[in-house]
Design an enzyme around this catalytic site. Sequence first.
Site, PDB file in Angstrom:
ATOM      1  N   ASP A   1       0.851  -1.197   0.000  1.00  0.00           N
ATOM      2  CA  ASP A   1       0.000   0.000   0.000  1.00  0.00           C
ATOM      3  C   ASP A   1       0.887   1.247   0.000  1.00  0.00           C
ATOM      4  O   ASP A   1       1.902   1.302   0.695  1.00  0.00           O
ATOM      5  CB  ASP A   1      -0.914  -0.011   1.242  1.00  0.00           C
ATOM      6  CG  ASP A   1      -2.064   0.971   1.107  1.00  0.00           C
ATOM      7  OD1 ASP A   1      -3.222   0.515   0.970  1.00  0.00           O
ATOM      8  OD2 ASP A   1      -1.816   2.195   1.135  1.00  0.00           O
ATOM      9  N   ILE A   2       0.465   2.243  -0.747  1.00  0.00           N
ATOM     10  CA  ILE A   2       1.269   3.474  -0.889  1.00  0.00           C
ATOM     11  C   ILE A   2       1.271   4.306   0.401  1.00  0.00           C
ATOM     12  O   ILE A   2       2.174   5.115   0.624  1.00  0.00           O
ATOM     13  CB  ILE A   2       0.751   4.302  -2.085  1.00  0.00           C
ATOM     14  CG1 ILE A   2       1.839   5.205  -2.628  1.00  0.00           C
ATOM     15  CG2 ILE A   2      -0.519   5.077  -1.741  1.00  0.00           C
ATOM     16  CD1 ILE A   2       1.517   5.805  -3.996  1.00  0.00           C
TER      17      ILE A   2
ATOM     18  N   ASN B   1     -12.770  -3.378   2.259  1.00  0.00           N
ATOM     19  CA  ASN B   1     -13.798  -2.333   2.325  1.00  0.00           C
ATOM     20  C   ASN B   1     -14.642  -2.388   1.065  1.00  0.00           C
ATOM     21  O   ASN B   1     -14.109  -2.451  -0.042  1.00  0.00           O
ATOM     22  CB  ASN B   1     -13.138  -0.953   2.434  1.00  0.00           C
ATOM     23  CG  ASN B   1     -12.318  -0.805   3.696  1.00  0.00           C
ATOM     24  OD1 ASN B   1     -12.747  -1.203   4.767  1.00  0.00           O
ATOM     25  ND2 ASN B   1     -11.113  -0.255   3.570  1.00  0.00           N
TER      26      ASN B   1
ATOM     27  N   GLU C   1     -12.319   3.285  -1.168  1.00  0.00           N
ATOM     28  CA  GLU C   1     -11.869   4.441  -1.947  1.00  0.00           C
ATOM     29  C   GLU C   1     -11.554   4.072  -3.388  1.00  0.00           C
ATOM     30  O   GLU C   1     -11.743   4.880  -4.293  1.00  0.00           O
ATOM     31  CB  GLU C   1     -10.614   5.044  -1.296  1.00  0.00           C
ATOM     32  CG  GLU C   1     -10.897   5.722   0.032  1.00  0.00           C
ATOM     33  CD  GLU C   1      -9.619   6.121   0.758  1.00  0.00           C
ATOM     34  OE1 GLU C   1      -8.529   6.008   0.180  1.00  0.00           O
ATOM     35  OE2 GLU C   1      -9.734   6.537   1.922  1.00  0.00           O
ATOM     36  N   VAL C   2     -11.031   2.874  -3.583  1.00  0.00           N
ATOM     37  CA  VAL C   2     -10.677   2.440  -4.939  1.00  0.00           C
ATOM     38  C   VAL C   2     -11.677   1.366  -5.369  1.00  0.00           C
ATOM     39  O   VAL C   2     -11.750   0.295  -4.745  1.00  0.00           O
ATOM     40  CB  VAL C   2      -9.230   1.889  -4.977  1.00  0.00           C
ATOM     41  CG1 VAL C   2      -8.890   1.434  -6.394  1.00  0.00           C
ATOM     42  CG2 VAL C   2      -8.238   2.940  -4.493  1.00  0.00           C
TER      43      VAL C   2
ATOM     44  N   HIS D   1     -10.314  -5.340  -3.564  1.00  0.00           N
ATOM     45  CA  HIS D   1      -8.992  -5.559  -2.976  1.00  0.00           C
ATOM     46  C   HIS D   1      -9.135  -5.980  -1.528  1.00  0.00           C
ATOM     47  O   HIS D   1     -10.084  -5.605  -0.847  1.00  0.00           O
ATOM     48  CB  HIS D   1      -8.113  -4.306  -3.076  1.00  0.00           C
ATOM     49  CG  HIS D   1      -8.730  -3.060  -2.530  1.00  0.00           C
ATOM     50  ND1 HIS D   1      -9.678  -2.341  -3.216  1.00  0.00           N
ATOM     51  CD2 HIS D   1      -8.546  -2.396  -1.353  1.00  0.00           C
ATOM     52  CE1 HIS D   1     -10.046  -1.297  -2.502  1.00  0.00           C
ATOM     53  NE2 HIS D   1      -9.373  -1.305  -1.347  1.00  0.00           N
TER      54      HIS D   1
ATOM     55  N   HIS E   1      -6.934  -5.917   2.042  1.00  0.00           N
ATOM     56  CA  HIS E   1      -5.768  -5.385   2.756  1.00  0.00           C
ATOM     57  C   HIS E   1      -5.224  -6.498   3.662  1.00  0.00           C
ATOM     58  O   HIS E   1      -5.998  -7.173   4.339  1.00  0.00           O
ATOM     59  CB  HIS E   1      -6.157  -4.222   3.674  1.00  0.00           C
ATOM     60  CG  HIS E   1      -6.741  -3.030   2.994  1.00  0.00           C
ATOM     61  ND1 HIS E   1      -6.054  -1.847   2.834  1.00  0.00           N
ATOM     62  CD2 HIS E   1      -7.964  -2.811   2.442  1.00  0.00           C
ATOM     63  CE1 HIS E   1      -6.824  -0.944   2.224  1.00  0.00           C
ATOM     64  NE2 HIS E   1      -7.989  -1.509   1.981  1.00  0.00           N
TER      65      HIS E   1
HETATM   66  P1  AMP Z   1      -9.847   1.312   0.318  1.00  0.00           P
HETATM   67  O1  AMP Z   1     -10.166   2.474   1.190  1.00  0.00           O
HETATM   68  O2  AMP Z   1     -10.141  -0.007   0.959  1.00  0.00           O
HETATM   69  O3  AMP Z   1     -10.465   1.445  -1.072  1.00  0.00           O
HETATM   70  O4  AMP Z   1      -8.278   1.298   0.148  1.00  0.00           O
HETATM   71  C1  AMP Z   1      -7.584   1.816  -0.936  1.00  0.00           C
HETATM   72  C2  AMP Z   1      -6.112   1.730  -0.589  1.00  0.00           C
HETATM   73  O5  AMP Z   1      -5.369   1.923  -1.769  1.00  0.00           O
HETATM   74  C3  AMP Z   1      -5.647   2.775   0.415  1.00  0.00           C
HETATM   75  O6  AMP Z   1      -5.091   2.108   1.558  1.00  0.00           O
HETATM   76  C4  AMP Z   1      -4.592   3.566  -0.361  1.00  0.00           C
HETATM   77  O7  AMP Z   1      -3.502   3.976   0.436  1.00  0.00           O
HETATM   78  C5  AMP Z   1      -4.178   2.568  -1.420  1.00  0.00           C
HETATM   79  N1  AMP Z   1      -3.621   3.143  -2.646  1.00  0.00           N
HETATM   80  C6  AMP Z   1      -4.113   4.179  -3.358  1.00  0.00           C
HETATM   81  N2  AMP Z   1      -3.337   4.408  -4.431  1.00  0.00           N
HETATM   82  C7  AMP Z   1      -2.340   3.484  -4.389  1.00  0.00           C
HETATM   83  C8  AMP Z   1      -1.214   3.208  -5.220  1.00  0.00           C
HETATM   84  N3  AMP Z   1      -0.954   3.919  -6.311  1.00  0.00           N
HETATM   85  N4  AMP Z   1      -0.390   2.183  -4.872  1.00  0.00           N
HETATM   86  C9  AMP Z   1      -0.635   1.468  -3.754  1.00  0.00           C
HETATM   87  N5  AMP Z   1      -1.680   1.674  -2.933  1.00  0.00           N
HETATM   88  C10 AMP Z   1      -2.528   2.675  -3.244  1.00  0.00           C
END
Ligand code: AMP
Length: 126
Positions: free
Chosen positions: A39-40, A97, A105-106, A110, A112
């Site tokens: 994770d970034i 999530n 958010e994405v 996925h 974690h």
């Molecule tokens: P969620 O809130 O479960 O959708 O988590 C999305 C996750 O993606 C967050 O923990 C972010 O820090 C992570 N994230 C967003 N952009 C990137 C990226 N380019 N590379 C790695 N992780 C990312």
Amino acid sequence: MPVSGLPPYDPNNIFARILRGEIPCKKVHEDAHTLAFHDIAPQAPVHVLVIPKGAYVSMADFTARAPAEEQAAFLRAVGEVARQLGLEAAGYRVLSNMGQHGGQEVPHLHVHIFGGRPLGKMLAKE
Ligand code: AMP
């Protein structure tokens, strides 16, 4: 079969772009159906994301549409990453999530994987 209430898959979400090689990631594991990377913005000493390579938004979407082989590969990859990172002895957390209430958010499915310290209670109090 499509899942009712699900937003359409956005092919320009950040994980789709990582899968297309348009932006880099720190890869931990890859196989025919899954990718795992750091994770970034890590929220624990170990914070890795495992994603299916297919275009799925949520667990409901994935389990409704993905072939059994892809579903098995995704679950196997989660275990493989935990083993590879040496998390089994001390323990770790797997979390996903989904949607607005889940705080996703994405919009690409996925999981974690958190580890490397005691992680506290499962949910923060309101
Ligand atoms: P969620 O809130 O479960 O959708 O988590 C999305 C996750 O993606 C967050 O923990 C972010 O820090 C992570 N994230 C967003 N952009 C990137 C990226 N380019 N590379 C790695 N992780 C990312």
